[in-house]
Design a protein around this motif. Sequence first.
Motif, PDB file in Angstrom:
ATOM      1  N   TRP A 159      -5.495  -9.063  -7.672  1.00 15.91           N
ATOM      2  CA  TRP A 159      -5.467  -8.590  -6.284  1.00 15.91           C
ATOM      3  C   TRP A 159      -6.798  -8.862  -5.584  1.00 15.91           C
ATOM      4  N   ALA A 182     -12.683  -4.208  -3.066  1.00 27.33           N
ATOM      5  CA  ALA A 182     -12.031  -4.258  -1.748  1.00 27.33           C
ATOM      6  C   ALA A 182     -12.934  -4.956  -0.727  1.00 27.33           C
ATOM      7  N   SER A 202      -1.185   6.323  -3.117  1.00 33.91           N
ATOM      8  CA  SER A 202      -2.158   6.321  -4.211  1.00 33.91           C
ATOM      9  C   SER A 202      -3.352   5.402  -3.939  1.00 33.91           C
ATOM     10  N   TRP A 203      -3.257   4.583  -2.906  1.00 32.25           N
ATOM     11  CA  TRP A 203      -4.354   3.664  -2.606  1.00 32.25           C
ATOM     12  C   TRP A 203      -5.567   4.429  -2.092  1.00 32.25           C
ATOM     13  N   LYS A 204      -6.720   3.911  -2.398  1.00 32.75           N
ATOM     14  CA  LYS A 204      -7.970   4.521  -1.957  1.00 32.75           C
ATOM     15  C   LYS A 204      -8.466   3.819  -0.708  1.00 32.75           C
ATOM     16  N   LYS A 205      -9.465   4.421  -0.076  1.00 33.55           N
ATOM     17  CA  LYS A 205     -10.008   3.881   1.175  1.00 33.55           C
ATOM     18  C   LYS A 205     -11.520   3.706   1.062  1.00 33.55           C
ATOM     19  N   LEU A 254      -8.017  -0.568   2.494  1.00 36.99           N
ATOM     20  CA  LEU A 254      -7.224   0.096   1.468  1.00 36.99           C
ATOM     21  C   LEU A 254      -7.253  -0.766   0.214  1.00 36.99           C
ATOM     22  N   TYR A 255      -7.282  -0.117  -0.940  1.00 39.31           N
ATOM     23  CA  TYR A 255      -7.296  -0.872  -2.184  1.00 39.31           C
ATOM     24  C   TYR A 255      -6.567  -0.092  -3.275  1.00 39.31           C
ATOM     25  N   PRO A 256      -5.960  -0.820  -4.236  1.00 39.62           N
ATOM     26  CA  PRO A 256      -5.231  -0.165  -5.319  1.00 39.62           C
ATOM     27  C   PRO A 256      -6.151   0.698  -6.174  1.00 39.62           C
ATOM     28  N   PRO A 258       0.824  -1.214   0.000  1.00 32.97           N
ATOM     29  CA  PRO A 258       0.000   0.000   0.000  1.00 32.97           C
ATOM     30  C   PRO A 258       0.857   1.263   0.000  1.00 32.97           C
TER      31      PRO A 258
END
Length: 162
Positions: free
Chosen positions: A146, A49, A25-28, A39-41, A22
């Motif tokens: 992923w 996610a 740039s990862w989103k939540k 958290l996810y790409p 992570p």
Amino acid sequence: MLDKFWKARRRAKNDFFHVLTPNESWKKTTDPFNGKQLLYPPSYSPEDAISRAARARAGRLHEIILYPEHGNEWPLWDTLAGWTSSPEVYGLSQALTDDISSWMQEWLTPANINMSRPHPDKYVMLPRSWFAKGDEIADRIARETWHLGHVLSRFRGTAKPY
């Protein structure tokens, strides 16, 4: 070469997990099941996610193993997918599928020659570039899957570099 967001973690002598690290740039998103932050790409959605978290809770994350073997068209193994597997099971891109096929053939040619000998060697000898390409392929599989699980490269147990 592994890009800056990926690293290989050693599991055993010839096993490496390819995991996404992570970063900023990862989103939540929030898991509706337990309220925890996920958290996810950036290439995935909040739904991906949440689905991955549910799979993890249920013990249903795939462990995709990259390992060439005689008699199998693809060097992909997965206990959740019925053990032997293929790119179609995971929806891998055509470019990645083509690269996996090419990489497998690069192993298969010397492996077949070795197996035809009266006393085959334990390992196939391959150029170092084959191992680097295997690491790159494992990382790409990890990026494209992923949401489904983890990738384990085990191909170092089938060959030695020259």
